[in-house]
Scaffold this motif. Sequence first.
Motif, PDB file in Angstrom:
ATOM      1  N   ALA A 156       1.537 -18.869  26.704  1.00 49.79           N
ATOM      2  CA  ALA A 156       2.568 -19.612  27.439  1.00 49.79           C
ATOM      3  C   ALA A 156       2.024 -20.950  27.928  1.00 49.79           C
ATOM      4  CB  ALA A 156       3.081 -18.778  28.609  1.00 49.79           C
ATOM      5  N   GLY A 157       1.146 -21.555  27.124  1.00 52.22           N
ATOM      6  CA  GLY A 157       0.663 -22.890  27.445  1.00 52.22           C
ATOM      7  C   GLY A 157       1.718 -23.912  27.062  1.00 52.22           C
ATOM      8  N   LYS A 158       1.311 -25.158  26.781  1.00 55.30           N
ATOM      9  CA  LYS A 158       2.300 -26.200  26.486  1.00 55.30           C
ATOM     10  C   LYS A 158       3.059 -25.930  25.187  1.00 55.30           C
ATOM     11  CE  LYS A 158      -1.017 -29.387  24.323  1.00 55.30           C
ATOM     12  NZ  LYS A 158      -1.549 -30.766  24.337  1.00 55.30           N
ATOM     13  N   PHE A 159       2.382 -25.322  24.198  1.00 54.69           N
ATOM     14  CA  PHE A 159       3.072 -25.012  22.945  1.00 54.69           C
ATOM     15  C   PHE A 159       4.008 -23.825  23.132  1.00 54.69           C
ATOM     16  CE2 PHE A 159      -0.939 -27.011  21.563  1.00 54.69           C
ATOM     17  CZ  PHE A 159      -0.404 -28.109  20.927  1.00 54.69           C
ATOM     18  N   GLY A 160       3.575 -22.829  23.894  1.00 55.11           N
ATOM     19  CA  GLY A 160       4.415 -21.667  24.161  1.00 55.11           C
ATOM     20  C   GLY A 160       5.670 -22.045  24.918  1.00 55.11           C
ATOM     21  N   LYS A 161       5.513 -22.890  25.944  1.00 55.19           N
ATOM     22  CA  LYS A 161       6.666 -23.340  26.732  1.00 55.19           C
ATOM     23  C   LYS A 161       7.637 -24.143  25.867  1.00 55.19           C
ATOM     24  CE  LYS A 161       4.332 -23.579  31.240  1.00 55.19           C
ATOM     25  NZ  LYS A 161       3.800 -24.492  32.279  1.00 55.19           N
ATOM     26  N   ALA A 162       7.082 -25.041  25.054  1.00 56.01           N
ATOM     27  CA  ALA A 162       7.928 -25.866  24.177  1.00 56.01           C
ATOM     28  C   ALA A 162       8.712 -24.988  23.206  1.00 56.01           C
ATOM     29  CB  ALA A 162       7.068 -26.860  23.403  1.00 56.01           C
ATOM     30  N   LEU A 163       8.053 -23.952  22.677  1.00 55.63           N
ATOM     31  CA  LEU A 163       8.717 -23.035  21.748  1.00 55.63           C
ATOM     32  C   LEU A 163       9.836 -22.276  22.437  1.00 55.63           C
ATOM     33  CD1 LEU A 163       8.854 -21.630  18.980  1.00 55.63           C
ATOM     34  CD2 LEU A 163       7.192 -19.982  19.849  1.00 55.63           C
ATOM     35  N   MET A 164       9.573 -21.779  23.655  1.00 54.45           N
ATOM     36  CA  MET A 164      10.605 -21.040  24.396  1.00 54.45           C
ATOM     37  C   MET A 164      11.832 -21.919  24.651  1.00 54.45           C
ATOM     38  SD  MET A 164       8.407 -18.831  27.158  1.00 54.45           S
ATOM     39  CE  MET A 164       6.703 -18.475  26.744  1.00 54.45           C
ATOM     40  N   GLU A 165      11.595 -23.170  25.018  1.00 54.18           N
ATOM     41  CA  GLU A 165      12.712 -24.093  25.255  1.00 54.18           C
ATOM     42  C   GLU A 165      13.494 -24.333  23.965  1.00 54.18           C
ATOM     43  OE1 GLU A 165      11.275 -27.688  26.987  1.00 54.18           O
ATOM     44  OE2 GLU A 165      10.446 -26.691  28.761  1.00 54.18           O
ATOM     45  N   GLU A 166      12.763 -24.478  22.868  1.00 49.74           N
ATOM     46  CA  GLU A 166      13.398 -24.725  21.568  1.00 49.74           C
ATOM     47  C   GLU A 166      14.285 -23.551  21.161  1.00 49.74           C
ATOM     48  OE1 GLU A 166      13.291 -27.746  18.389  1.00 49.74           O
ATOM     49  OE2 GLU A 166      12.529 -27.677  20.424  1.00 49.74           O
ATOM     50  N   LEU A 167      13.754 -22.336  21.276  1.00 49.26           N
ATOM     51  CA  LEU A 167      14.503 -21.143  20.868  1.00 49.26           C
ATOM     52  C   LEU A 167      15.688 -20.890  21.784  1.00 49.26           C
ATOM     53  CD1 LEU A 167      11.650 -18.633  19.915  1.00 49.26           C
ATOM     54  CD2 LEU A 167      12.821 -20.318  18.498  1.00 49.26           C
ATOM     55  N   THR A 168      15.555 -21.276  23.044  1.00 49.73           N
ATOM     56  CA  THR A 168      16.644 -21.089  24.007  1.00 49.73           C
ATOM     57  C   THR A 168      17.736 -22.124  23.810  1.00 49.73           C
ATOM     58  OG1 THR A 168      15.070 -20.223  25.634  1.00 49.73           O
ATOM     59  CG2 THR A 168      17.221 -20.900  26.458  1.00 49.73           C
ATOM     60  N   ASN A 169      17.347 -23.384  23.600  1.00 47.96           N
ATOM     61  CA  ASN A 169      18.324 -24.477  23.494  1.00 47.96           C
ATOM     62  C   ASN A 169      19.078 -24.475  22.175  1.00 47.96           C
ATOM     63  OD1 ASN A 169      17.542 -25.388  26.016  1.00 47.96           O
ATOM     64  ND2 ASN A 169      16.057 -26.850  25.212  1.00 47.96           N
ATOM     65  N   TYR A 170      18.421 -23.989  21.104  1.00 45.23           N
ATOM     66  CA  TYR A 170      19.065 -24.007  19.790  1.00 45.23           C
ATOM     67  C   TYR A 170      19.397 -22.574  19.363  1.00 45.23           C
ATOM     68  CZ  TYR A 170      17.495 -28.824  19.742  1.00 45.23           C
ATOM     69  OH  TYR A 170      17.285 -30.147  20.058  1.00 45.23           O
ATOM     70  N   SER A 171      20.572 -22.141  19.783  1.00 43.88           N
ATOM     71  CA  SER A 171      20.974 -20.756  19.536  1.00 43.88           C
ATOM     72  C   SER A 171      21.149 -20.451  18.054  1.00 43.88           C
ATOM     73  CB  SER A 171      22.288 -20.454  20.277  1.00 43.88           C
ATOM     74  OG  SER A 171      23.302 -21.368  19.878  1.00 43.88           O
ATOM     75  N   TYR A 172      21.396 -21.517  17.228  1.00 45.20           N
ATOM     76  CA  TYR A 172      21.603 -21.275  15.800  1.00 45.20           C
ATOM     77  C   TYR A 172      20.353 -20.713  15.119  1.00 45.20           C
ATOM     78  CZ  TYR A 172      19.121 -25.629  14.623  1.00 45.20           C
ATOM     79  OH  TYR A 172      18.176 -26.607  14.467  1.00 45.20           O
ATOM     80  N   LEU A 173      19.200 -20.864  15.772  1.00 46.83           N
ATOM     81  CA  LEU A 173      17.975 -20.306  15.192  1.00 46.83           C
ATOM     82  C   LEU A 173      17.985 -18.782  15.210  1.00 46.83           C
ATOM     83  CD1 LEU A 173      15.399 -22.804  16.749  1.00 46.83           C
ATOM     84  CD2 LEU A 173      16.153 -22.713  14.380  1.00 46.83           C
ATOM     85  N   GLY A 174      18.831 -18.218  16.064  1.00 49.71           N
ATOM     86  CA  GLY A 174      19.025 -16.765  16.065  1.00 49.71           C
ATOM     87  C   GLY A 174      17.871 -15.956  16.612  1.00 49.71           C
ATOM     88  N   TYR A 175      17.228 -16.432  17.663  1.00 46.09           N
ATOM     89  CA  TYR A 175      16.104 -15.714  18.277  1.00 46.09           C
ATOM     90  C   TYR A 175      16.486 -15.198  19.666  1.00 46.09           C
ATOM     91  CZ  TYR A 175      12.632 -17.165  14.806  1.00 46.09           C
ATOM     92  OH  TYR A 175      11.904 -17.339  13.647  1.00 46.09           O
ATOM     93  N   HIS A 176      16.085 -13.984  19.943  1.00 47.00           N
ATOM     94  CA  HIS A 176      16.203 -13.438  21.301  1.00 47.00           C
ATOM     95  C   HIS A 176      14.791 -13.193  21.816  1.00 47.00           C
ATOM     96  CE1 HIS A 176      16.306  -9.877  24.090  1.00 47.00           C
ATOM     97  NE2 HIS A 176      17.065 -10.758  24.717  1.00 47.00           N
TER      98      HIS A 176
END
Length: 473
Positions: free
Chosen positions: A158-178
């Motif tokens: 959950a460093g800077k890359f982990g946080k960025a990934l979480m934001e990406e997966l949350t903001n772009y629902s079309y990626l289909g990740y929970h």
Amino acid sequence: MKRNYSSLLAVSFLFFEVLAVSVVFFLLYDYRITQEFNRDITFWNIDSPRFSNYMVFFLISSVIYTILVYRYQLYRFRASSGLADELYKVIQAFSFAIVLTIGISFLLKYTDFSRLVVVSYWSLAICAACTIRGLKRMVYIQLAKRGALSKNVVIIGAGKFGKALMEELTNYSYLGYHIVGFVDDHERNDVHHNKYLGPISNLREVLKNSLVEEIIITIPSERDLVNRLITDLRKLDINIKIVPDLYNLVMSTVQIGNINSLPVVTLVKTPMRGLGLVTKRFIDILASALAIILVAPVFLMTAVAIKLDSKGGIIYKQQRIGKNGKPFYMYKFRSMVSNADSLLTQLESHNEADGIAFKMKDDPRVTTVGRFIRKYSIDELPQLFNVLIGNMSLVGPRPPLPNEVEHYGDWEWRRLEVLPGITGLWQVSGRSDLSFNQWMHLDIYYIENWSIAFDIKILLKTIPVVLKGEGAY
């Protein structure tokens, strides 16, 4: 169950795409034959002496296109990228298929078919395929938003890359990740709604208690730990992905060669050179000239609106720093009051951007018309003349102000190795919502990984971003 559902939908939409493309081809073939031999329209005209030639062409192009669909992974129903990326790959795959088929047909001496049919088939089939894929994306987004196709994922780190990934997966629902949660050896309860699942050593237990389909590792620099995790997890029926360190990725543009018998790796500053650079400049000249002609009515209406709204000139001329640190004047439609520059010192304490750039969401200097033309990037249209002149490009890093460049270190200076652009990777990745650091990373990533195809993707992605007015102020 979700995988089967996704596979069924993927097959269904591929079937509709094949059907649409086939109908386009045979309608064109039938029309050509009826015109050439004065026949009645029958849709098939199987007894035509040219039927076998057209069938060979259709079958070869279909086989090649199918191979390229598999090669580019365009058969999946789940979205792994934006719609613009997918449509670009479809256009590329179909274009390659047609060109290769023409070459093979000449070798096999199957050349007795209409060039008009081939060109029409190329353009109309692409339109049909893109329409089907657009509809597929609409269905996918609706299902993804409802969680019908969501993929359960655990994030490691959950460093800077982990946080960025979480934001990406949350903001772009079309990626289909929970996001089931994340594991990290340092507890971070402030990250993503407190979905902390414990240290990395607890990962096995987390996987037992949750139905996890994918694991994404965001700690690539810890190589020993990553190797142990991969060795341990590869026995499970779970997809494993690793997010690379962006800095390492940026520095990865190299050419492998040799000096006599000794192998060497040469660091390449940017692929933007040689014939590629000439092609980019040619596209800039052609596209900017054409765009200026097409948007001339918008220029006129904007100029009238600015003049009626506030006192001052229509065009705002500002000094920016271009390629190799050379200063130039960038043109924009005036979106602020005429004395905006002198008022800046009074507002510096309200700067909402981190780093050396100044950004303020509710900037009082912006006029009523200015707020509108900024939202939809109309204020940037005069920069087309900068592109035509040659001190800017259609796509490139954001042109910095002189005072920003004064604070640049060696790393930031790399942004000045190429022409600045009207749009860029920063524009399609958040615009003003990005931090200064993110700007830097995206611009340098673009420079290191440039290609004509990359430029086209960015231009295609810019269209929906501008129309939605996202992140602009």
